[in-house]
Enzyme design. Sequence first.
Site, PDB file in Angstrom:
ATOM      1  N   TYR A 101     -11.852 -19.475 -44.836  1.00  0.00           N
ATOM      2  CA  TYR A 101     -12.004 -19.256 -43.404  1.00  0.00           C
ATOM      3  C   TYR A 101     -10.742 -19.727 -42.705  1.00  0.00           C
ATOM      4  O   TYR A 101     -10.193 -20.784 -43.030  1.00  0.00           O
ATOM      5  CB  TYR A 101     -13.209 -20.052 -42.871  1.00  0.00           C
ATOM      6  CG  TYR A 101     -13.298 -20.035 -41.359  1.00  0.00           C
ATOM      7  CD1 TYR A 101     -14.088 -19.103 -40.693  1.00  0.00           C
ATOM      8  CD2 TYR A 101     -12.552 -20.936 -40.582  1.00  0.00           C
ATOM      9  CE1 TYR A 101     -14.136 -19.067 -39.303  1.00  0.00           C
ATOM     10  CE2 TYR A 101     -12.587 -20.898 -39.203  1.00  0.00           C
ATOM     11  CZ  TYR A 101     -13.386 -19.957 -38.567  1.00  0.00           C
ATOM     12  OH  TYR A 101     -13.418 -19.920 -37.196  1.00  0.00           O
ATOM     13  N   GLU A 189     -10.073 -15.097 -35.347  1.00  0.00           N
ATOM     14  CA  GLU A 189     -10.713 -15.605 -36.564  1.00  0.00           C
ATOM     15  C   GLU A 189     -10.627 -14.613 -37.715  1.00  0.00           C
ATOM     16  O   GLU A 189     -10.800 -13.412 -37.512  1.00  0.00           O
ATOM     17  CB  GLU A 189     -12.188 -15.871 -36.214  1.00  0.00           C
ATOM     18  CG  GLU A 189     -13.008 -16.482 -37.296  1.00  0.00           C
ATOM     19  CD  GLU A 189     -14.451 -16.664 -36.842  1.00  0.00           C
ATOM     20  OE1 GLU A 189     -14.795 -17.754 -36.352  1.00  0.00           O
ATOM     21  OE2 GLU A 189     -15.234 -15.710 -36.955  1.00  0.00           O
TER      22      GLU A 189
END
Length: 378
Positions: A101, A189
């Site tokens: 991530y 993101e």
Amino acid sequence: MKLQEYQSKRLFSKHGVPIPNGDVATKPSEAREVAETLGGPVVVKSQVLVGGRGKAGGIKLAQDPDEAEAYATEILEMNIKGLPVRKVLVDEAANIESEIYLGVVLDRSARRATMMASSEGGVEIEEVAQTKPEAIRKVTVDPFLGLRGYQTLRLAKEIGLRKEQYRSFGRTAQGLYEAFTAYDASLAEINPLVVTGDGELLAVDGKMVLDDNALFRHPDLAKLRDVDAEAPAEREAREAGLSYVKLDGTIGCMVNGAGLAMATMDIIKYFGGSPANFLDIGGGAQADKVATALRLILEDESVEAVLFNIFGGITRCDEVAAGILEAFEETRPTVPLVARLVGTNEEEGREMLKESAYNLTTAKTLVDAARRAVAAAE
Ligand code: GDP
Ligand code: MN
């Protein structure tokens, strides 16, 4: 404003973030063409503005163009978390070894951008924050210095990347941070950023939230707004110049001024009720704007009572009352309504409302108004 995955990834890519080859399609035949051009296995991905598409069946791995077309047919008929799928992204399938991530968010308390990285990619970061908070590593970025090499190196080490990946991780992180600042985002993101079989990094997902107040600086991005993907009420509100956020309570609120709207929600909560929305009609609200606002509130089926809280400064109470009456003609409300009007022309406003044929009462104080609205909603 949220961007779709394919839009986010294209912007990331302009700043050096590696993304898979691919293109969007609105028809199954187009998906087949993209798959043919790419050759080899592809992923067919629903483009909707929610996370968890994978789990919802909105992402499928296709071995050949026939399969890509079949999956596109299936996915384009889906509704994911209430949103109809109108586009699919067809990307070259990645050979995934592990998923990490990487994200940049605006940390309001630090008043800086914070970059977060985690070895636990592919699952929602909120879930990681709950179950394994120590796996989320963070660095705060000084806006004048920018993201520094030592910071990305630290993140790379802390999430357990191999030495050979440090350099490409650094470039990807820089690119993501640059995109975040260049487009005035509040969130950028990549989840997951994958490590492929040959040890390369690849952003297979992308998400971006842009600051609406900065969109005037990016007219080309403002055009990307996916009007179809927005909740209809929020779109209508935006077009009418109203700030509207739907909430899950039962008391519809119509207020002029954001601070007053917050205070109104607080006092509703204080007396044991729950607001159905935040709605700021703004200063100097014209009758037609008031009418639109009331229609939005009444179209919400969970609304059991409506509270008007108007402070007449620039906004005149009689003008607002005229708007309310006009809206009544159009919407014919069946739920009880409570109005608190104070300030410029409050007497005139209250007089006008007295004549209304609907279940409307007026209150002089906010406490009184809130109590009555809460009681009425029960
Ligand atoms: P989300 O579920 O909406 O967050 O959509 P993602 O784009 O993150 O995809 C969900 C999951 O699908 C990823 O975590 C991957 O495990 C998988 N996935 C996505 N793209 C590919 C791909 O190209 N190849 C493979 N094998 N899996 C993929
Ligand atoms: Mn994802």
